[in-house]
Structure formats: structure tokens, C-alpha cells
Design a protein around this motif. Structure first.
Motif, PDB file in Angstrom:
ATOM      1  N   GLU A 193       0.830  -1.208   0.000  1.00  0.00           N
ATOM      2  CA  GLU A 193       0.000   0.000   0.000  1.00  0.00           C
ATOM      3  C   GLU A 193       0.867   1.262   0.000  1.00  0.00           C
ATOM      4  O   GLU A 193       0.614   2.207  -0.758  1.00  0.00           O
ATOM      5  CB  GLU A 193      -0.912  -0.008   1.233  1.00  0.00           C
ATOM      6  CG  GLU A 193      -1.741   1.246   1.442  1.00  0.00           C
ATOM      7  CD  GLU A 193      -2.875   1.416   0.458  1.00  0.00           C
ATOM      8  OE1 GLU A 193      -3.509   2.476   0.467  1.00  0.00           O
ATOM      9  OE2 GLU A 193      -3.129   0.486  -0.336  1.00  0.00           O
ATOM     10  N   ASP A 197       1.296   3.874  -3.249  1.00  0.00           N
ATOM     11  CA  ASP A 197       0.905   5.275  -3.023  1.00  0.00           C
ATOM     12  C   ASP A 197       1.941   6.257  -3.556  1.00  0.00           C
ATOM     13  O   ASP A 197       1.625   7.406  -3.863  1.00  0.00           O
ATOM     14  CB  ASP A 197       0.702   5.531  -1.521  1.00  0.00           C
ATOM     15  CG  ASP A 197      -0.761   5.419  -1.118  1.00  0.00           C
ATOM     16  OD1 ASP A 197      -1.626   5.454  -2.009  1.00  0.00           O
ATOM     17  OD2 ASP A 197      -1.031   5.275   0.083  1.00  0.00           O
ATOM     18  N   ASN A 203      -0.732   4.880  -8.577  1.00  0.00           N
ATOM     19  CA  ASN A 203      -1.502   5.248  -7.387  1.00  0.00           C
ATOM     20  C   ASN A 203      -2.878   5.818  -7.721  1.00  0.00           C
ATOM     21  O   ASN A 203      -3.687   6.065  -6.824  1.00  0.00           O
ATOM     22  CB  ASN A 203      -0.722   6.227  -6.507  1.00  0.00           C
ATOM     23  CG  ASN A 203      -0.342   7.502  -7.242  1.00  0.00           C
ATOM     24  OD1 ASN A 203      -0.796   7.751  -8.353  1.00  0.00           O
ATOM     25  ND2 ASN A 203       0.520   8.298  -6.627  1.00  0.00           N
ATOM     26  N   ASN A 206      -7.909   2.660  -9.314  1.00  0.00           N
ATOM     27  CA  ASN A 206      -8.784   2.251  -8.209  1.00  0.00           C
ATOM     28  C   ASN A 206      -9.968   1.462  -8.774  1.00  0.00           C
ATOM     29  O   ASN A 206     -10.920   2.027  -9.288  1.00  0.00           O
ATOM     30  CB  ASN A 206      -9.277   3.466  -7.435  1.00  0.00           C
ATOM     31  CG  ASN A 206     -10.042   3.063  -6.173  1.00  0.00           C
ATOM     32  OD1 ASN A 206     -10.156   1.875  -5.851  1.00  0.00           O
ATOM     33  ND2 ASN A 206     -10.574   4.034  -5.462  1.00  0.00           N
ATOM     34  N   ILE A 346      -7.086  -2.480   4.068  1.00  0.00           N
ATOM     35  CA  ILE A 346      -5.878  -1.650   3.983  1.00  0.00           C
ATOM     36  C   ILE A 346      -5.854  -0.886   2.661  1.00  0.00           C
ATOM     37  O   ILE A 346      -5.473   0.289   2.610  1.00  0.00           O
ATOM     38  CB  ILE A 346      -4.613  -2.534   4.115  1.00  0.00           C
ATOM     39  CG1 ILE A 346      -4.475  -3.035   5.567  1.00  0.00           C
ATOM     40  CG2 ILE A 346      -3.341  -1.774   3.704  1.00  0.00           C
ATOM     41  CD1 ILE A 346      -3.413  -4.100   5.754  1.00  0.00           C
ATOM     42  N   HIS A 347      -6.302  -1.552   1.597  1.00  0.00           N
ATOM     43  CA  HIS A 347      -6.326  -0.926   0.270  1.00  0.00           C
ATOM     44  C   HIS A 347      -7.649  -0.207  -0.017  1.00  0.00           C
ATOM     45  O   HIS A 347      -7.908   0.196  -1.153  1.00  0.00           O
ATOM     46  CB  HIS A 347      -6.085  -1.982  -0.816  1.00  0.00           C
ATOM     47  CG  HIS A 347      -4.810  -2.743  -0.652  1.00  0.00           C
ATOM     48  ND1 HIS A 347      -3.606  -2.130  -0.408  1.00  0.00           N
ATOM     49  CD2 HIS A 347      -4.538  -4.078  -0.697  1.00  0.00           C
ATOM     50  CE1 HIS A 347      -2.649  -3.054  -0.309  1.00  0.00           C
ATOM     51  NE2 HIS A 347      -3.194  -4.234  -0.475  1.00  0.00           N
ATOM     52  N   ARG A 353      -5.056  -3.171  -6.092  1.00  0.00           N
ATOM     53  CA  ARG A 353      -3.991  -3.303  -5.096  1.00  0.00           C
ATOM     54  C   ARG A 353      -4.087  -4.628  -4.344  1.00  0.00           C
ATOM     55  O   ARG A 353      -3.072  -5.232  -3.997  1.00  0.00           O
ATOM     56  CB  ARG A 353      -4.039  -2.128  -4.118  1.00  0.00           C
ATOM     57  CG  ARG A 353      -3.786  -0.780  -4.774  1.00  0.00           C
ATOM     58  CD  ARG A 353      -3.656   0.329  -3.760  1.00  0.00           C
ATOM     59  NE  ARG A 353      -3.452   1.630  -4.419  1.00  0.00           N
ATOM     60  CZ  ARG A 353      -3.085   2.731  -3.807  1.00  0.00           C
ATOM     61  NH1 ARG A 353      -2.874   2.725  -2.502  1.00  0.00           N
ATOM     62  NH2 ARG A 353      -2.922   3.857  -4.481  1.00  0.00           N
ATOM     63  N   THR A 354      -5.328  -5.071  -4.101  1.00  0.00           N
ATOM     64  CA  THR A 354      -5.514  -6.344  -3.406  1.00  0.00           C
ATOM     65  C   THR A 354      -4.955  -7.505  -4.218  1.00  0.00           C
ATOM     66  O   THR A 354      -4.384  -8.451  -3.652  1.00  0.00           O
ATOM     67  CB  THR A 354      -7.011  -6.580  -3.113  1.00  0.00           C
ATOM     68  OG1 THR A 354      -7.517  -5.495  -2.320  1.00  0.00           O
ATOM     69  CG2 THR A 354      -7.221  -7.882  -2.351  1.00  0.00           C
ATOM     70  N   SER A 357      -1.038  -7.310  -3.581  1.00  0.00           N
ATOM     71  CA  SER A 357      -0.630  -7.743  -2.243  1.00  0.00           C
ATOM     72  C   SER A 357      -1.094  -9.169  -1.964  1.00  0.00           C
ATOM     73  O   SER A 357      -0.387  -9.959  -1.329  1.00  0.00           O
ATOM     74  CB  SER A 357      -1.167  -6.790  -1.173  1.00  0.00           C
ATOM     75  OG  SER A 357      -2.570  -6.867  -1.070  1.00  0.00           O
ATOM     76  N   TYR A 445      -9.879   5.673   7.502  1.00  0.00           N
ATOM     77  CA  TYR A 445     -10.499   4.726   6.577  1.00  0.00           C
ATOM     78  C   TYR A 445     -11.981   5.058   6.411  1.00  0.00           C
ATOM     79  O   TYR A 445     -12.740   5.066   7.372  1.00  0.00           O
ATOM     80  CB  TYR A 445     -10.322   3.291   7.070  1.00  0.00           C
ATOM     81  CG  TYR A 445      -8.885   2.865   6.913  1.00  0.00           C
ATOM     82  CD1 TYR A 445      -8.456   2.235   5.762  1.00  0.00           C
ATOM     83  CD2 TYR A 445      -7.943   3.161   7.888  1.00  0.00           C
ATOM     84  CE1 TYR A 445      -7.129   1.879   5.593  1.00  0.00           C
ATOM     85  CE2 TYR A 445      -6.612   2.808   7.736  1.00  0.00           C
ATOM     86  CZ  TYR A 445      -6.218   2.169   6.580  1.00  0.00           C
ATOM     87  OH  TYR A 445      -4.908   1.834   6.403  1.00  0.00           O
TER      88      TYR A 445
END
Length: 452
Positions: A193, A197, A203, A206, A346-347, A353-354, A357, A445
Motif C-alpha cells: 500500500e 501510493d 496510485n 482504483n 488496507i487498500h 492493489r488487493t 498484495s 479509513y
């Protein structure tokens, strides 16, 4: 010890209501209200069990067919948490691990080292697994107990660090997820993450259900995403039209039903959670406390379920490229969402992003699972639970845990294995833990509106 064993053997759907009822009475709730909360929570966990069973019964055979269809030739079967948790409960230190883990929680609460009040006794099996593997490796009960203590203490800190995500992003107010695969895998996602970023262009990407729904209309709705992913898995498994259609509909049902049973649990839990916080805050001024519960609650989030379905074929493909891998992912495939659940938070629900990771998480878990095969096989033989026809067994859940792996290296030097891999994995995991402690507490968040 026999009494504790009896309570554990009742299973979480019976054990947790009993624990909740007792805690509710201790914190001053009326018996009727406490009883109602316990029963409601128990019904909710039965509901989760039914929905997870729906996933297991459909995705399990599909994963097996897919591995054959894709030509995956791996010799050691992953028995998953349904296979290795009973081995641990039948093992040599399980019943002593429960009072040890509870004592660690109480001591940390008294000295202000955690805000997590863990009521999920069932998931202490993860801590007991670490102690059991250390006992098998060293034949030293004291080292085993120290392993349980360290694992428990770190788990409760995980609960503290990731609580803002659980509360704000997942909308589970007053809840922490201190244990299980979700917690110990989460540190692996934090550096990803932070790095993404800082990369211009990357970054800005999404991809989440809101974006998909906005872009594709009805095809972006959670149940339609589940339908499409189920169909995709059916196609990769080589199913006929009937099998593909049934798998698609069952996965669409999972996307809709899981948030509903999680809501039921929260309905029963909220009065207990509020009373517990009031009880503790009256004794520990100006402190906020969290109730530690099962990571299954996170499967009520549509992004987590979507990621879970995406990682069924992806994990099989990753297993083909991990150097030296002999483990065929199987038992944990249907609940692979546990591995990436907190990473999703977290993402902030960003599936792009998931996927990055999560792929890293699965590669590391698969590699470590190979390293623990001899010890897990020895445990299976010790408790007479080696599957018929198998000579070795593996488990991704906990058998692939970086936390257990590092403790094994610390306490059993002859198990050092691949030193370069140990340095890389150990260094990255410690970095992730450090970043979790420092980075997450300063982040905000946004509440996820896709919880159902």
C-alpha cells in the motif's frame, strides 16, 4: 482440562454463545438480554457456517477439477483449516494453550498493552498451532508455551493496529480481528500500500465494486460479480453448462447471503459490545476497547468475497510458479478470502492493489507451507489423522503463516532451511509489522457502503 476440551468440542456456534452469555452477566447485563444476545450470535455463526459450507461444497470440487484441467501436478494436498485445526485440538498442548492465551490477554489489558478483549476462544487454535509445531520440532514443552505466549501477544497487537480498518472500513464498530489468517497476513499488505501510493500513475488506479457498477451498470452489482466469477471458475474447471450455471448461481447467492448473516451476528453483538465497553471504560478511564472476534465477519464485505473468488484460480496458478513447491492448494481455496480480508481494508476496497498484495501473500504462504510439511505430517500421524492414502500433508492456513515460520526458525536452529528465503521473508514480514504499528494509526479509513 477435560472441561475445556468439552467446551471447545462444542464448536464455535455453541461455544461462543456460552462465552458471550457468561461475559454479558459479568458486565452487568440482565440474564434475558444476555441469553438473547448469545443465541442470536450463535444463529449468526451457524448461518456463516452454512454459507461457507456452500462455498466449500461447490468451490472445493471445482478447484480439484480446475487443477486437473490446468495440468497442475503437485503431490502434497493442502488440508486447509478444516483439516489442521482438528489436529491441533487433538494435539499435545491445545488444552494448555487456551488458559495461556487468555492469561496473556488479561495481563495485557491490565497493563494497558492492548485494547482487545478476545472472546473468540475457538481461534486460539492458531496460537496452539504455533506451540504444537514448536513442541514437535524441539520436544520442549516450555518452548511450546513460550511460542503460544508470543503468538498471542502479537495477535492482540494486530487487533489494536487493524481495529480502525475493521471499525471504519468494514463498519464493524467496536470489533477487532486479532487472530486467524486475516490478521497474520495483513502485515504483508501494508508495504504494498505504501509503495503503490508513491508511484505516479499506479496510485491513481482504483478498481472497486462502486467503480465497476458505475462503469458496467447491473454487471457491477455484487451478486452479478459473484455470478460471473462463479461462471469463470466453472469454465476453467471444464464443467458442462449445468455445472457452470449452478456454480455461478451459488456464488451469486454467497455474495448476497454472507452480508445478511454477518448483520445477524452484529445485531446480537452490539448490546454486548456496548455494555463491555462501558464496563471496561468505567474501570479504565478514557480508553476504548474492542471485542475480539472471528475473521469470518469480514466475509460480509462484497470486495472480500469478490477477492476470494478471484484468488481461487489465481492461487492455483501461483502454486505452479513458486520455486520448489509441492503443495496443491485445496482445503483453503474455498475460504481464501480470509487470507486477503484485512488487506482489502488496507487498500480501501481497491481490488487492483488487493490482487498485487494478495498474490504476494499467497506466494509466501505457499512457500512456507512447503517448509512445515514434515512437522504437520508428524502431527497428523501423532493424532491418527493422516488422510487415507496420503504420506504427507500440508496446510496453507497457519501452516503457511510467516509468524509461525519465524518463531520456528528462532527456537529450532536446525530448521533454518533456505537461509536466503528466510532473510527475505523474515525481513519483509518484520518490516510489515513495523509499518503496521507506525503507519496505520495515522490513517483514516472511509466507511464502506457495500457492507449490505
Amino acid at each position: 482440562m477435560e472441561f475445556i476440551k468439552y467446551i471447545v468440542n462444542l464448536g464455535p456456534s455453541v461455544m461462543l454463545p456460552i462465552v458471550i452469555f457468561i461475559i454479558s452477566l459479568i458486565i452487568g447485563q440482565k440474564p434475558g438480554k444476555a441469553f438473547r444476545s448469545g443465541v442470536t450470535i450463535g444463529i449468526g455463526f451457524i448461518g456463516i457456517g452454512l454459507v461457507i459450507g456452500l462455498m466449500l461444497n461447490n468451490l472445493g470440487p471445482a478447484a480439484e477439477a480446475m487443477s486437473k484441467n490446468l495440468g497442475v501436478r503437485l503431490s502434497i494436498i493442502d488440508v486447509g483449516w478444516p483439516g489442521d485445526s482438528p489436529m491441533v485440538w487433538a494435539g499435545p498442548i491445545a488444552m494448555t494453550a487456551i488458559p495461556i492465551a487468555i492469561a496473556v490477554n488479561v495481563i495485557m489489558l491490565v497493563f494497558g498493552l492492548t485494547r482487545v478483549v478476545n472472546v473468540d476462544i475457538w481461534n486460539i487454535w492458531h496460537m496452539a498451532f504455533t506451540g504444537t509445531i514448536l513442541y514437535i520440532a524441539t520436544n520442549n514443552i516450555w518452548i511450546a508455551w513460550v511460542g503460544v505466549i508470543i503468538h498471542a501477544a502479537i495477535s492482540y497487537k494486530f487487533g489494536d493496529w487493524y481495529a480502525p480498518i475493521v471499525n471504519d472500513f468494514f463498519g464493524l464498530e467496536g470489533i477487532a480481528i486479532p487472530h486467524g489468517t486475516s490478521a497474520y497476513c495483513a502485515p504483508l499488505a501494508v508495504p504494498v500500500e505504501i509503495v503503490i501510493d508513491k508511484i505516479p500513475g499506479l496510485n491513481k488506479i482504483n478498481i472497486n465494486p462502486k467503480y465497476i457498477e458505475k462503469r458496467f451498470g447491473v454487471f457491477g452489482e455484487p451478486m452479478i460479480i459473484g455470478l460471473i466469477l462463479g461462471i469463470l471458475i466453472g469454465v476453467l474447471a471444464g464443467y458442462d453448462f449445468k455445472g457452470i450455471a449452478q456454480l455461478g448461481m451459488n456464488m451469486a447467492a454467497v455474495m448476497i447471503l454472507m452480508p445478511q448473516v454477518v448483520k445477524l451476528i452484529m445485531q446480537g453483538l452490539m448490546p454486548v459490545s456496548e455494555a463491555a465497553r462501558d464496563f471496561l471504560q468505567n474501570r479504565f478511564k478514557e480508553k476504548e476497547f474492542y471485542i475480539g472476534l472471528d475473521p469470518a465477519l469480514l466475509l460480509g464485505n462484497s470486495e472480500v468475497v469478490a477477492a476470494s473468488l478471484l484468488f481461487v484460480p489465481l492461487t492455483l496458478l501461483l502454486a505452479m510458479v513458486v520455486p520448489g513447491n509441492q503443495v496443491l492448494p485445496f482445503g483453503d481455496l474455498a475460504t481464501i478470502g480470509f487470507f486477503v480480508a484485512i488487506a482489502v481494508g488496507i487498500h480501501r476496497g481497491n481490488l487492483f492493489r488487493t490482487l498485487i498484495s494478495g498474490s504476494l501473500i499467497m506466494v509466501i504462504n505457499i512457500w512456507i507451507a512447503n517448509e512445515t510439511v514434515p512437522l504437520l505430517t508428524q502431527l497428523a500421524k501423532m493424532v491418527n489423522m493422516l488422510p487415507k492414502g496420503a504420506t504427507h500433508v500440508a496446510a496453507l492456513d497457519q501452516g503457511g503463516s510467516p509468524l509461525t515460520y519465524l518463531l520456528l526458525q528462532i527456537f529450532d536452529f536446525k530448521n533454518m532451511g533456505n537461509l536466503i528465503a528466510l532473510i527475505l521473508i523474515g525481513g519483509y514480514y518484520i518490516l510489515g509489522i513495523y509499518m503496521s504499528a507506525k503507519y496505520l494509526k495515522n490513517k483514516s479509513y472511509v466507511k464502506n457502503e457495500n457492507i449490505g
